[in-house]
Design a protein around this motif. Structure first.
Motif, short mmCIF file in Angstrom:
data_model
loop_
_atom_site.label_atom_id
_atom_site.label_comp_id
_atom_site.label_asym_id
_atom_site.label_seq_id
_atom_site.Cartn_x
_atom_site.Cartn_y
_atom_site.Cartn_z
N THR A 1 0.82 -1.22 0.00
CA THR A 1 0.00 0.00 0.00
C THR A 1 0.85 1.27 0.00
OG1 THR A 1 -0.13 -0.15 2.41
CG2 THR A 1 -1.93 -1.14 1.15
N ASP A 2 1.99 1.23 0.68
CA ASP A 2 2.83 2.42 0.77
C ASP A 2 3.57 2.71 -0.53
OD1 ASP A 2 2.05 2.69 3.40
OD2 ASP A 2 3.77 1.55 4.16
N ILE A 3 4.00 1.64 -1.23
CA ILE A 3 4.74 1.79 -2.48
C ILE A 3 3.99 1.00 -3.55
CG2 ILE A 3 6.99 1.58 -3.61
CD1 ILE A 3 8.24 1.37 -0.84
N PRO A 4 3.17 1.64 -4.37
CA PRO A 4 2.25 0.90 -5.24
C PRO A 4 2.88 0.19 -6.43
CG PRO A 4 2.03 3.26 -5.59
CD PRO A 4 2.97 3.09 -4.44
N THR A 5 4.03 0.63 -6.95
CA THR A 5 4.57 0.02 -8.16
C THR A 5 5.53 -1.11 -7.83
OG1 THR A 5 6.46 1.54 -8.31
CG2 THR A 5 4.40 2.22 -9.37
N PHE A 6 5.54 -2.13 -8.68
CA PHE A 6 6.36 -3.32 -8.47
C PHE A 6 7.84 -2.98 -8.37
CE2 PHE A 6 9.00 -6.70 -10.18
CZ PHE A 6 8.63 -7.78 -9.40
N GLN A 7 8.36 -2.17 -9.29
CA GLN A 7 9.78 -1.88 -9.33
C GLN A 7 10.25 -1.16 -8.07
OE1 GLN A 7 9.81 -0.56 -13.65
NE2 GLN A 7 11.99 -0.79 -13.31
N GLN A 8 9.49 -0.18 -7.61
CA GLN A 8 9.89 0.55 -6.41
C GLN A 8 9.84 -0.33 -5.17
OE1 GLN A 8 7.44 4.21 -6.40
NE2 GLN A 8 9.38 5.30 -6.62
N ARG A 9 8.81 -1.16 -5.05
CA ARG A 9 8.73 -2.06 -3.90
C ARG A 9 9.89 -3.04 -3.90
NH1 ARG A 9 3.44 -3.12 -5.23
NH2 ARG A 9 3.80 -5.37 -5.32
N LEU A 10 10.21 -3.58 -5.07
CA LEU A 10 11.30 -4.55 -5.16
C LEU A 10 12.63 -3.89 -4.82
CD1 LEU A 10 12.28 -7.37 -5.91
CD2 LEU A 10 12.41 -6.62 -8.29
N VAL B 1 24.41 -3.31 -7.90
CA VAL B 1 23.89 -4.68 -8.03
C VAL B 1 22.39 -4.68 -7.83
CG1 VAL B 1 23.95 -7.00 -7.04
CG2 VAL B 1 26.08 -5.71 -7.31
N ILE B 2 21.90 -3.91 -6.85
CA ILE B 2 20.46 -3.84 -6.60
C ILE B 2 19.73 -3.29 -7.82
CG2 ILE B 2 18.69 -2.65 -5.23
CD1 ILE B 2 20.63 -2.75 -2.88
N ASP B 3 20.29 -2.27 -8.45
CA ASP B 3 19.65 -1.66 -9.63
C ASP B 3 19.56 -2.66 -10.78
OD1 ASP B 3 19.30 0.78 -8.38
OD2 ASP B 3 21.25 1.53 -8.98
N VAL B 4 20.63 -3.40 -11.01
CA VAL B 4 20.64 -4.38 -12.11
C VAL B 4 19.65 -5.51 -11.83
CG1 VAL B 4 22.04 -6.08 -13.34
CG2 VAL B 4 23.00 -3.83 -12.80
N ILE B 5 19.68 -6.03 -10.59
CA ILE B 5 18.76 -7.12 -10.23
C ILE B 5 17.31 -6.64 -10.33
CG2 ILE B 5 17.98 -8.60 -8.34
CD1 ILE B 5 20.86 -8.74 -7.39
N THR B 6 17.04 -5.43 -9.86
CA THR B 6 15.67 -4.88 -9.93
C THR B 6 15.20 -4.79 -11.37
OG1 THR B 6 16.03 -3.59 -7.90
CG2 THR B 6 14.22 -2.91 -9.35
N LEU C 1 9.47 0.34 -18.50
CA LEU C 1 10.60 -0.09 -17.67
C LEU C 1 11.75 0.90 -17.71
CD1 LEU C 1 10.81 -3.86 -18.71
CD2 LEU C 1 9.82 -2.95 -16.61
N MET C 2 11.75 1.78 -18.69
CA MET C 2 12.94 2.56 -19.00
C MET C 2 13.10 3.82 -18.16
SD MET C 2 14.56 0.92 -21.37
CE MET C 2 15.62 2.16 -22.10
N ARG C 3 12.01 4.46 -17.77
CA ARG C 3 12.14 5.78 -17.14
C ARG C 3 11.17 5.90 -15.97
NH1 ARG C 3 11.38 6.67 -22.55
NH2 ARG C 3 9.35 7.70 -22.29
N MET D 1 16.75 2.61 -16.70
CA MET D 1 16.94 1.18 -16.48
C MET D 1 18.37 0.90 -16.05
SD MET D 1 15.60 -1.81 -19.02
CE MET D 1 15.28 -3.48 -18.42
N TYR D 2 18.55 -0.14 -15.23
CA TYR D 2 19.84 -0.58 -14.70
C TYR D 2 20.49 0.47 -13.81
CZ TYR D 2 19.28 -4.26 -18.14
OH TYR D 2 18.79 -5.32 -18.88
N GLY D 3 19.69 1.34 -13.22
CA GLY D 3 20.20 2.27 -12.24
C GLY D 3 20.85 3.52 -12.78
N MET D 4 20.83 3.73 -14.08
CA MET D 4 21.39 4.96 -14.63
C MET D 4 20.51 6.14 -14.21
SD MET D 4 22.66 3.76 -18.43
CE MET D 4 21.11 2.99 -18.87
N LYS D 5 21.15 7.25 -13.84
CA LYS D 5 20.43 8.39 -13.29
C LYS D 5 20.81 9.68 -14.01
CE LYS D 5 20.38 6.12 -8.80
NZ LYS D 5 20.89 6.14 -7.41
N ARG D 6 19.91 10.64 -13.91
CA ARG D 6 20.15 11.94 -14.52
C ARG D 6 19.38 13.01 -13.75
NH1 ARG D 6 18.14 11.23 -19.52
NH2 ARG D 6 16.36 12.61 -19.35
N LYS D 7 20.00 14.14 -13.52
CA LYS D 7 19.34 15.26 -12.86
C LYS D 7 18.49 16.01 -13.88
CE LYS D 7 21.08 15.05 -8.65
NZ LYS D 7 20.25 14.95 -7.43
#
Length: 353
Positions: free
Chosen positions: A123-132, A145-150, A254-256, A313-319
């Motif tokens: 209930t607190d985190i509704p999307t699968f990716q964020q909960r995982l 490693v967490i980002d890739v596995i997620t 899945l990408m963004r 995807m895979y934990g890549m980030k951008r401001k």
């Protein structure tokens, strides 16, 4: 956070070098007499006991971090295994079996803890990716490693296990807004899937007559791409834009994805810019418009008070400083977000007063 002084690092590196080099040389110097089994046991003792003890006293030095010694023990045993010649490996076999069993037990305990945390935050985190991602971060500390596995588990989930799931719906204070129903995004991915299947079959037989190895590699890559397209289609269908109590969550397949608190949202306005965003704007913005046969112009431009972090995807980030979106119900989205921004502003004023 544990801060290690340069002096301690220097002493630790010196002792570590002496232990590893002496054990390495003792098996490779012809001048030494034939070695006995006790030498191999001594090497195991150095790598599995002495090095972890040095690591604890020189690097960790915190009681609540004592569990991290286990990682050093496994690494030490692996190092000893590579240093000792094959003739001396058998004394370590029993130790290896114990380490393997213990590692398996610890891993299973962590997996059960991850599963429990994942189910608890529905209930607190509704999307699968964020909960995982949150559940994995409670048990594992290596962020990359967490980002890739997620990313990989999310692709597997949406591809194989999400077909009976229904799209997220409004629940309490949580408001959801679809963004794909008035586009041809689903049709686009179905077309890509069909084209990829036909291309894979035909191209595989052509390559097979020329290079079976290359044909196998290309087939595996095509199958991975096929699974990704299926998962992307499902993620677009099942994961709408979400407005929670304090956050706006934008996820496009899945990408963004982007999660931003309402107090960091400056304003939302109807987009009046050119049909195609310039490269400079793309670099500092989150593209929340789904892929289409002919990509449509964004409906809204959401500006932020300060740069926020968008995750790929895979934990890549951008401001990013702004986001462009095209929800299926623009008026409802605009009104809801405007209300959230006003409530956040009023709350901040009361806090400051």
């Amino acid at each position: 956070m544990v801060i290690v002084s340069n002096t301690r690092w220097l002493w630790f590196a010196t002792l570590l070098f002496l232990i590893i080099s002496s054990n390495f040389l003792v098996y490779r110097l012809d001048a030494l007499p034939p070695l006995s089994t006790e030498v191999a046991l001594g090497t195991l003792f150095d790598f599995v006991v002495i090095i972890p003890i040095l690591t604890y006293f020189f690097i960790i030095r915190k009681r609540h971090l004592l569990r991290k010694i286990w990682h050093v023990v496994v690494a030490g045993f692996t190092g000893a295994w590579f240093i000792m010649p094959n003739d001396f490996l058998y004394p370590g076999k029993s130790v290896g079996i114990v380490l393997f069993v213990y590692t398996t037990i610890i891993l299973m305990i962590k997996i059960m803890s991850v599963s429990k945390s994942f189910r608890r935050n529905v209930t607190d985190i509704p999307t699968f990716q964020q909960r995982l991602e949150y559940a994995l971060s409670t048990q594992f500390t290596i962020k990359r490693v967490i980002d890739v596995i997620t990313s990989e588990l999310a692709m597997i989930y949406y591809c194989f296990f999400s077909w009976r799931k229904k799209p997220l719906a409004n629940l309490g204070s949580v408001q959801v807004f679809t963004f794909h129903k008035k586009t041809s995004a689903i049709a686009l991915y179905i077309m890509l899937i069909h084209a990829l299947i036909l291309e894979s079959v035909g191209f595989h037989f052509v390559l097979l007559s020329w290079s079976p190895t290359l044909a196998t590699i290309v087939l595996v890559l095509n199958l991975y791409t096929l699974l990704f397209f299926i998962a992307e289609l499902q993620a677009i269908r099942l994961c709408p834009f979400i407005m929670m109590d304090q956050h706006l969550h934008l996820q496009v397949g899945l990408m963004r994805q982007l999660t931003v608190p309402f107090d960091k949202v400056s304003n939302i306005k109807y987009y009046q810019g050119p049909e195609k965003l310039s490269k400079s704007i793309q670099k500092e913005s989150f593209d929340g418009v789904v892929a289409d046969l002919m990509k449509e112009k964004p409906t809204f431009e959401i500006n932020f008070e300060m740069p926020v972090e968008a995750k790929m995807m895979y934990g890549m980030k951008r401001k990013v400083r702004k986001a462009y979106v095209r929800p299926d119900n623009p008026k409802q989205f605009y009104d809801a977000l405007t209300e959230k921004i006003h409530k956040s502003d009023e709350y901040m004023k009361r806090e400051n007063d």
